[in-house]
Design a protein around this motif. Structure first.
Motif, PDB file in Angstrom:
ATOM      1  N   ALA A 287      26.392  30.950  37.340  1.00  0.00           N
ATOM      2  CA  ALA A 287      25.492  31.264  38.453  1.00  0.00           C
ATOM      3  C   ALA A 287      25.907  30.565  39.741  1.00  0.00           C
ATOM      4  O   ALA A 287      25.868  31.157  40.821  1.00  0.00           O
ATOM      5  N   ASP A 288      26.316  29.298  39.653  1.00  0.00           N
ATOM      6  CA  ASP A 288      26.729  28.565  40.855  1.00  0.00           C
ATOM      7  C   ASP A 288      27.939  29.219  41.514  1.00  0.00           C
ATOM      8  O   ASP A 288      28.003  29.339  42.742  1.00  0.00           O
ATOM      9  N   SER A 289      28.894  29.643  40.705  1.00  0.00           N
ATOM     10  CA  SER A 289      30.113  30.248  41.245  1.00  0.00           C
ATOM     11  C   SER A 289      29.813  31.568  41.948  1.00  0.00           C
ATOM     12  O   SER A 289      30.315  31.831  43.048  1.00  0.00           O
ATOM     13  N   PHE A 290      28.987  32.410  41.330  1.00  0.00           N
ATOM     14  CA  PHE A 290      28.653  33.685  41.968  1.00  0.00           C
ATOM     15  C   PHE A 290      27.713  33.503  43.157  1.00  0.00           C
ATOM     16  O   PHE A 290      27.689  34.335  44.067  1.00  0.00           O
ATOM     17  N   SER A 291      26.947  32.412  43.149  1.00  0.00           N
ATOM     18  CA  SER A 291      26.161  32.082  44.337  1.00  0.00           C
ATOM     19  C   SER A 291      27.090  31.790  45.507  1.00  0.00           C
ATOM     20  O   SER A 291      26.833  32.211  46.646  1.00  0.00           O
ATOM     21  N   ALA A 292      28.180  31.075  45.234  1.00  0.00           N
ATOM     22  CA  ALA A 292      29.158  30.777  46.283  1.00  0.00           C
ATOM     23  C   ALA A 292      29.773  32.058  46.836  1.00  0.00           C
ATOM     24  O   ALA A 292      29.977  32.191  48.047  1.00  0.00           O
ATOM     25  N   ILE A 293      30.070  33.019  45.942  1.00  0.00           N
ATOM     26  CA  ILE A 293      30.610  34.300  46.397  1.00  0.00           C
ATOM     27  C   ILE A 293      29.571  35.056  47.223  1.00  0.00           C
ATOM     28  O   ILE A 293      29.902  35.708  48.222  1.00  0.00           O
ATOM     29  N   LEU A 294      28.315  34.947  46.834  1.00  0.00           N
ATOM     30  CA  LEU A 294      27.230  35.571  47.599  1.00  0.00           C
ATOM     31  C   LEU A 294      27.157  35.007  49.019  1.00  0.00           C
ATOM     32  O   LEU A 294      26.847  35.735  49.969  1.00  0.00           O
ATOM     33  N   TYR A 295      27.448  33.713  49.169  1.00  0.00           N
ATOM     34  CA  TYR A 295      27.379  33.085  50.489  1.00  0.00           C
ATOM     35  C   TYR A 295      28.417  33.662  51.451  1.00  0.00           C
ATOM     36  O   TYR A 295      28.235  33.590  52.672  1.00  0.00           O
ATOM     37  N   LEU A 296      29.497  34.215  50.913  1.00  0.00           N
ATOM     38  CA  LEU A 296      30.576  34.713  51.770  1.00  0.00           C
ATOM     39  C   LEU A 296      30.105  35.881  52.644  1.00  0.00           C
ATOM     40  O   LEU A 296      30.137  35.774  53.873  1.00  0.00           O
ATOM     41  N   PRO A 297      29.629  37.001  52.061  1.00  0.00           N
ATOM     42  CA  PRO A 297      29.072  38.052  52.922  1.00  0.00           C
ATOM     43  C   PRO A 297      27.707  37.683  53.473  1.00  0.00           C
ATOM     44  O   PRO A 297      27.335  38.095  54.576  1.00  0.00           O
ATOM     45  N   GLY A 298      26.953  36.879  52.703  1.00  0.00           N
ATOM     46  CA  GLY A 298      25.598  36.525  53.128  1.00  0.00           C
ATOM     47  C   GLY A 298      25.571  35.748  54.423  1.00  0.00           C
ATOM     48  O   GLY A 298      24.637  35.906  55.223  1.00  0.00           O
TER      49      GLY A 298
END
Length: 336
Positions: A287-298
């Motif tokens: 979850a933490d890793s995909f949260s980081a990916i979410l931050y990129l476009p977010g």
């Protein structure tokens, strides 16, 4: 001749010096706290199947050096995302808010400090976005789409679940009218060439465990671990998701005020955000890793939403998110 004194005042933006100073101070304090409490040190092998990462974890055994590398790598990722936003003029206002938001969100997520597999993945994905955006309405841009495939394939060596972003790449190519048989094959060959090297390495070593684990990781779903992964200290993440939902509706409503190019690029970033959220719930253990990916476009989408608001409410929203992120960081550090 009568002279009139201008009564116009410069509109304050969220990327003015006071907000920047506060944001970067918070980021540095979070990194300093992580360094003091040795959060994420020593490095551990989580999801990578490439033996290079395991060797790197053993090699990087100096805490200060690791924190510097992690901070520089994420700063570079934030800088490239900011450059993409500026070059493509995704936000009508001239602002450094995407850079600030990305650094704030990454720095206040203690699970990402100091240097993880996702740190490399983020750098690969941001350059993938750069190559994809440069291929806009150019079906002959096979070289750029080949590079995009190579970048996703490379990211998959460190985090195999990232391969689920390959269909998103093809959807983006279709959105940007750069999808053709040649461009599709270029992206596919760019992706597969990475795994041909992996297969050749396995044949040379007479050990196919790395190749098998690479693809078995794709089906390693943990749907129900999400209840354990997201505890009370994830209030900052909840605030980000709520802001993203508001940004989604705002961009949909405001779409016709943008050029077709900007509109399509914003929609791609929206799709990438939704894709990341789905993968967060599919892979609760990452979850933490995909949260980081979410931050990129977010970071770009939220910046677009906040900078579209010409009133003080945007400052309230931004600093509310900042406070929530800091509180969630403190709560998580308390549990370490």
């Amino acid at each position: 001749m009568r002279h009139y004194r201008s009564t116009d005042k410069r509109i304050r933006t969220l990327s003015d010096w006071p907000s920047m100073l506060i944001t970067f101070t918070v980021c540095l304090l979070c990194w300093s706290t992580g360094y003091i409490y040795s959060i994420g040190f020593p490095l551990t092998v989580d999801s990578a199947v490439f033996s290079f990462w395991e060797a790197l974890c053993k090699l990087l055994n100096h805490r200060f050096f690791i924190y510097i590398i992690g901070l520089l790598l994420l700063t570079l990722t934030a800088f490239v995302m900011q450059r993409i936003s500026d070059i493509e003029m995704l936000i009508r206002e001239r602002t450094r808010l995407p850079f600030m938001l990305f650094m704030l969100l990454i720095s206040t997520n203690a699970g990402l400090l100091p240097f993880r597999e996702v740190s490399v993945v983020l750098l690969c994905l941001v350059f993938m976005i750069y190559e994809l955006f440069n291929s806009y309405q150019s079906p002959e841009a096979t070289g750029k789409l080949f590079n995009a495939g190579v970048l996703v394939g490379t990211a998959g060596l460190f985090m195999p679940q990232v391969l689920w972003f390959v269909p998103l790449l093809w959807i983006g190519m279709y959105q940007f009218r750069s999808l053709s048989f040649r461009s599709f094959m270029a992206s596919l060959i760019g992706l597969l060439i990475i795994y041909w090297f992996v297969l050749a390495w396995c044949v040379w070593k007479h050990d196919f465990s790395m190749f098998v684990s690479l693809f078995s990781s794709l089906m390693d779903f943990e749907l129900f671990s999400i209840a354990i992964s997201f505890q009370y200290y994830q209030i900052g993440f909840i605030g980000i998701v709520l802001l993203l939902i508001m940004a989604l509706f705002h961009i949909k409503i405001d779409a016709f005020n943008n050029s077709v190019r900007v509109r399509q690029m914003l929609f791609f970033l929206l799709n990438m955000s939704v894709w990341s959220l789905i993968l967060i719930f599919l892979y609760g253990n990452s979850a933490d890793s995909f949260s980081a990916i979410l931050y990129l476009p977010g970071s770009v989408l939220i910046a677009y939403f906040l900078e579209s608001m010409h009133n003080r409410f945007r400052f309230i929203l931004y600093y509310s998110v900042l406070v929530l992120c800091v509180v969630s960081f403190v709560m998580r550090v308390w549990n370490f």
